[in-house]
Enzyme design. Structure first.
Site, short mmCIF file in Angstrom:
data_model
loop_
_atom_site.label_atom_id
_atom_site.label_comp_id
_atom_site.label_asym_id
_atom_site.label_seq_id
_atom_site.Cartn_x
_atom_site.Cartn_y
_atom_site.Cartn_z
CE LYS A 208 -3.59 2.27 2.73
NZ LYS A 208 -4.52 2.17 3.85
CD GLU A 214 9.22 -6.09 7.32
OE1 GLU A 214 8.94 -4.97 6.83
OE2 GLU A 214 9.00 -6.38 8.52
N GLY A 269 -4.90 -2.18 5.24
CA GLY A 269 -4.13 -3.33 4.77
C GLY A 269 -4.82 -4.66 5.02
NE ARG A 270 -6.57 -4.37 11.25
CZ ARG A 270 -5.92 -3.22 11.42
NH1 ARG A 270 -4.77 -2.99 10.78
NH2 ARG A 270 -6.40 -2.29 12.22
CD GLU A 355 -2.01 -4.97 11.87
OE1 GLU A 355 -2.57 -5.41 10.86
OE2 GLU A 355 -0.83 -4.58 11.86
CG HIS A 386 -4.80 -36.64 16.09
ND1 HIS A 386 -4.99 -37.95 16.45
CD2 HIS A 386 -5.81 -36.31 15.26
CE1 HIS A 386 -6.06 -38.41 15.82
NE2 HIS A 386 -6.59 -37.43 15.10
CE LYS A 506 5.79 -1.29 10.57
NZ LYS A 506 4.90 -0.51 9.74
C1 G6Q Z 1 -2.61 -3.96 7.99
C2 G6Q Z 1 -1.37 -3.33 8.39
C3 G6Q Z 1 -0.12 -4.01 7.90
C4 G6Q Z 1 0.25 -3.70 6.47
C5 G6Q Z 1 1.70 -4.14 6.23
C6 G6Q Z 1 2.14 -3.92 4.81
O1 G6Q Z 1 -3.71 -3.55 8.26
O2 G6Q Z 1 -1.41 -1.99 8.08
O3 G6Q Z 1 -0.16 -5.40 8.06
O4 G6Q Z 1 -0.62 -4.34 5.58
O5 G6Q Z 1 2.54 -3.47 7.12
O6 G6Q Z 1 2.06 -2.58 4.46
P1 G6Q Z 1 2.23 -2.12 2.99
O7 G6Q Z 1 1.14 -2.72 2.18
O8 G6Q Z 1 2.17 -0.63 3.01
O9 G6Q Z 1 3.56 -2.63 2.53
#
Ligand code: G6Q
Length: 550
Positions: A208, A214, A269-270, A355, A386, A506
């Site tokens: 996003k 990462e 994001g989620r 989250e 199990h 972070k």
């Molecule tokens: C979700 C969070 C988080 C996000 C990641 C990736 O709700 O905001 O999990 O999706 O940190 O972020 P980017 O899509 O910006 O790389």
């Protein structure tokens, strides 16, 4: 609407008292007193059968929980979210994942623009691209069709795509290979591409912000891998696409923005798996199935928006979660899908739920005086039976469980499916009713182990049953949990759409990278534990890998 703080609302006070009585009751007794309980406490909607009868509840509990929702303004908040108001208050943003699944002929004007038109314009671009990949019309740099799709993203830009790909694998185009790289641990990338032919590989960089360390680290390694294998920087154009809200950063990375699929600030994001973040899903299952998934999401949105509380699936799921968390004191929820294709669903739900509602202050910044989001976890059945189910059945911690199962298997084979589903029903039954000493004795159990075999029961569960796992069903299921999370967050008065708690780690890590990388002596100014760890790391690192270790 101003309502008193949560714990001072009449329904909260009444529920607290009511819970004292309910804690003295047993599901055996509640079922014994009402032969219709099992059918009375179920709701069927949009093809989902939701049995919540094995919760420690009565009609009074349900009516007080509905009252709590009213007193907490859940419906008003729901209206505000669907209308595009900035319900993500701490980030001052609209929360409009529901707009991602509105039908094309709908319209939703936010800040002067019709977001539905924008959503469908991107969906159509995605569909064209997905078809090009699926038919082989899109050619790589050496004119070979794409056979491998690697999504690089993390958190919300990974968990949804990987979960959806796995969940809908049955519907996927089988001559395409999909991989998902998220972890900055190089092993993730290296193992994902080691058997792939670069000439036939497409990378989707999903971020996003396009600023996530990462993802950018993995994307840079992917770029280097591709150029090394194809020997030409120009190859990037045919092997990299981006999904982002940040065109400037996409361009700066070297991806042509004509190969960028856009989404918007108002998609968290989620909550983004059905936006362009779902590009890998669409390539896998094809545009038609993707639209079916969107229709499933939308059907649940409409159901959530228009159904009175007593028949409203997300409301009930959310309210029962609040009951279990706040009034009965259960601190975790097990989610057990009895479908192998849903094996990543618990991981996906962990982010969605934890989250969103793992928060310690209210919307106005006051420290909460009650528990908020429980821990969600789970594994597909029957495997968990199990291992950790022992604790669920006889441990001292009560774990309410959501069982998810299907009437029809996508891979019917002999007796497998009836065996699988018998376990769903049996586990829920065993949790609720257990086994008494008397019953065991009556069955002739060995007296010496009688006490060990007693199952106290009275452990709550929900069962969600549907016909079969389809794209539409997946949309319904995800939206069900999204809205249940919303209901819980609205009652707890937290911001379910921010995630400030992930920031500190972070920042601290970013400051440490040079300290770890540097071979020259550095002045460490952390706490003594961190200083010692870094010093040890640096000294071992300077010695290099020890050949005896591998
Ligand atoms: C979700 C969070 C988080 C996000 C990641 C990736 O709700 O905001 O999990 O999706 O940190 O972020 P980017 O899509 O910006 O790389």
């Amino acid at each position: 609407m101003t309502s008193p703080p949560l714990t001072q609302r009449p329904a909260w006070i009444a529920l607290t008292a009511h819970a004292q009585t309910m804690k003295t009751r047993h599901l055996r007794e509640l079922f014994g007193a009402d032969a219709t309980r099992g059918s009375r406490y179920h709701v069927e909607a949009e093809g989902l059968y939701f049995d919540f009868s094995k919760n420690l509840i009565t009609d009074e509990t349900l009516s007080l929980l509905s009252q709590l929702a009213r007193e907490s303004g859940v419906e008003e908040r729901r209206t505000a979210m669907f209308a595009g108001q900035h319900v993500n208050e701490s980030e001052d943003r609209a929360v409009l994942h529901v707009a991602l699944r509105l039908p094309k002929d709908a319209s939703l004007i936010v800040d002067g623009a019709d977001v539905v038109a924008e959503v469908h314009a991107v969906l159509e671009r995605m569909a064209t691209f997905a078809d090009q990949i699926r038919t082989g019309a899109w050619r790589g740099h050496t004119n070979r069709p794409i056979k491998n799709v690697v999504n690089i993203g993390i958190g919300g830009s990974d968990l949804g795509p990987v979960m959806a790909y796995e969940a809908l694998r049955h519907y996927s185009q089988r001559d395409l290979t999909f991989r998902f790289v998220s972890n900055v641990d190089a092993t993730d990338f290296v193992e994902a591409v080691r058997d792939l032919d670069a000439q036939e590989t497409l990378f989707i960089i999903s971020s996003k912000t396009f600023g996530t360390v990462e993802t950018l680290t993995n994307a840079a390694s992917a770029r280097q891998w591709l150029i090394e294998h194809l020997g030409d920087e120009a190859a990037v154009a045919k092997h990299f696409v981006a999904v982002s809200t940040n065109a400037a950063k996409v361009a700066a990375f070297g991806i042509d923005v004509t190969n960028m699929f856009e989404f918007w600030d108002w998609v968290g994001g989620r909550y983004s798996m059905e936006s362009a973040i779902g590009l890998s899903t669409m390539i896998a299952i094809g545009p038609a199935h993707f639209y079916e998934m969107l229709a499933g999401f939308h059907a649940m949105d409409e159901h959530f928006l228009n159904t009175p509380v007593q028949g409203n699936l997300p409301m009930l799921l959310g309210l029962l979660a609040v009951w279990n968390r706040n009034f009965l004191g259960f601190s975790s929820v097990g989610v057990m899908p009895y479908d192998r294709y849903l094996h990543r669903f618990p991981a996906y739900l962990q982010q969605l739920t934890m989250e969103s509602n793992g928060k310690h202050v209210t919307l106005s910044g006051d420290r909460v005086t009650y528990e908020t989001g429980p821990i969600y976890w789970g594994e597909p059945g029957t495997n968990g039976q199990h291992s950790f189910y022992q604790l669920i059945h006889q441990g001292t911690t009560v774990v309410p469980v959501d069982f998810i199962g299907f009437v029809n298997s996508l891979n019917p084979l002999g007796e497998h499916h009836d065996i699988l589903m018998s376990n769903v029903f049996a586990q829920a039954q065993a949790l609720a009713f257990g086994k008494t000493e008397e019953e065991l004795r009556h069955e002739g159990a060995d007296e010496r182990v009688l006490k060990h075999r007693v199952m106290e029961g009275n452990r709550p569960s929900n069962v969600i049953l549907a016909n079969e796992l389809s794209p539409r069903l997946l949309g319904l299921l995800v939206a069900l949990y999204e809205h249940s999370v919303f209901v819980q967050g609205a009652i707890w008065d937290v911001d379910s759409f921010d995630q400030w708690g992930v920031e500190l780690g972070k920042q601290l890590a970013a400051a440490m990278i040079p300290e770890l990388a540097n071979t020259a002596p550095v002045e460490l100014a952390h706490d003594s534990s961190t200083n010692a760890l870094i010093t040890h790391y640096r000294s071992l690192k300077q010695n290099g890998r020890n050949d005896d270790d591998h």
